[in-house]
Design an enzyme around this catalytic site. Sequence first.
Site, short mmCIF file in Angstrom:
data_model
loop_
_atom_site.label_atom_id
_atom_site.label_comp_id
_atom_site.label_asym_id
_atom_site.label_seq_id
_atom_site.Cartn_x
_atom_site.Cartn_y
_atom_site.Cartn_z
N SER A 166 -43.99 39.20 -11.95
CA SER A 166 -43.29 38.15 -12.68
C SER A 166 -42.50 38.81 -13.82
O SER A 166 -41.70 39.71 -13.57
CB SER A 166 -44.26 37.09 -13.18
OG SER A 166 -43.56 35.99 -13.72
N THR A 167 -42.75 38.42 -15.06
CA THR A 167 -42.00 38.95 -16.18
C THR A 167 -42.11 40.47 -16.26
O THR A 167 -43.21 41.01 -16.27
CB THR A 167 -42.50 38.34 -17.50
OG1 THR A 167 -42.47 36.92 -17.40
CG2 THR A 167 -41.64 38.79 -18.68
N HIS A 193 -41.28 36.31 -9.20
CA HIS A 193 -40.91 35.01 -9.75
C HIS A 193 -39.49 35.06 -10.29
O HIS A 193 -39.19 35.83 -11.21
CB HIS A 193 -41.86 34.59 -10.87
CG HIS A 193 -43.27 34.40 -10.42
ND1 HIS A 193 -44.34 34.42 -11.30
CD2 HIS A 193 -43.81 34.18 -9.20
CE1 HIS A 193 -45.46 34.21 -10.63
NE2 HIS A 193 -45.17 34.07 -9.36
N MET A 283 -46.82 37.13 -16.57
CA MET A 283 -47.60 36.17 -17.34
C MET A 283 -48.30 35.20 -16.41
O MET A 283 -47.75 34.78 -15.39
CB MET A 283 -46.66 35.42 -18.30
CG MET A 283 -47.36 34.43 -19.20
SD MET A 283 -46.22 33.83 -20.49
CE MET A 283 -44.86 33.22 -19.50
N ASP A 286 -50.97 33.92 -11.31
CA ASP A 286 -50.56 33.93 -9.91
C ASP A 286 -50.83 35.31 -9.31
O ASP A 286 -50.48 36.33 -9.88
CB ASP A 286 -49.07 33.58 -9.79
CG ASP A 286 -48.64 33.39 -8.34
OD1 ASP A 286 -49.49 33.00 -7.52
OD2 ASP A 286 -47.45 33.62 -8.04
#
Length: 343
Positions: A166-167, A193, A283, A286
Site C-alpha cells: 500500500s503506502t 492499493h 497502512m 490488509d
Amino acid sequence: MTRVFVVDDSAFIRKALARVLQAEPGLSFVGEAANGAQAVERIPAADPDLVTLDVAMPGMGGQEVLRELLRWKPTLKVVMLSAHTQEGAEASIEALTSGAVDFIDKTSFNVMDLDTLRREVLEKLRIWGPKAVESVARNGVKVTPAVQAANLKKAAGCELCVIGASTGGPIALQRILEATPANFPLPIVIVQHMPAGFTGPFAARLNRLSRAQVSEAADGDQLRPGRALVAPAGRHLRVTPNLTVELNDKPADAKHIPSVDVTMKSAAEARPGAVLGILLTGMGQDGAEGMVTIRKSGGLTLGESEASCVVYGMSRAAEHKGGVDSMLPLPEIVSFLEAISTK
C-alpha cells in the site's frame, strides 16, 4: 506539528485544503501558490515539512516544480494531487520515481464536502509527518544463515509469488521488479492499493523497468514464470487452481478493492503449500489474514521489516497474527528473490 504548503491552480481546492488544514490538530497550513513559479518562489521562505502539489498546472508543471523543490530541500515530502486521466496517472507514477512520497486522486473528494475531503486527504498527509517516517532509519532484524537456508528450501517448492503493498509500495515494488532476474522461476501477482485509473500506468512503468513481462491483469490471464500481473484497481483478483486470473468486485464492501487478503487466500487455496507471500509497506491490516492462510497451508511468507517500511502497518499486523516466517528489510527481500533464481 507538520507544516503544510498547498500548490494548486484551482482556487477552490486551495481554499478547501486550507480550511481543513487550519482546523486539524497536528497540521499547520503555512502557505499556498496558484502556479509552479509562485511555488518555487514562496516555498523556501515558508519552509514546510510537506507540500501538496498539483500535477497538471499551466506554465511550470508539477514534475518541474517537484524537481526544483527537491533540489532546494531533498528531504521535503511532496504529495502529488492528480486527476485519474491517462496523462495525470502517468505523471503521478513518474513523480513517485522522481522523489514524491505519495499521490492523491483529486476526483476522490468533493471540495464542497469538507468531511469527505478531511477523510480522503488528511489520513494520507498525517503519514508523512516527521514522526511517521523516523522509523525508516532503524536497523532490521538479521535472519540467521540457518533460517535463510530453510526459507530457500521452502521457496524451492513454491509455484507462485504474491506481493501485497500500500503506502510506499510503488517504489518498493519498482526496486523488486528492477532487480528480479529474467530467470525468476515463479509467476508474480502484485496487489498495490491504488485508485482506479492508476494501476494500468503503474504496470506499464514496471514493464519498462523490469526484465519480466508486467501488465495490468485481465480476466482469464494465465500466470507463468517471467510474467507479473498487477491487480486492477476496483477489482479483486483471485487465482484459480489452473493458475489463471479471475476478476470481480465481490466482496463489494471490502475496505480495499483489490484486497491483498482476497488474492493471497485464493492463491493458498489454488496451490496449498506452494505460495511465496510477500507483504510490503502499507497502512492498515490488509494482507495479514492472507499471509496467515499462506503460512498455515505450508507456503513461505516474508514481511518487510520496520527498517525499510515507509509505513510499518500491514507487515506488522501480519507478524502479530502469526503470518510471517521472516521479517526482512527491502534490500534483503530483493536479495532473497535473486537467490531463488540461482537455485
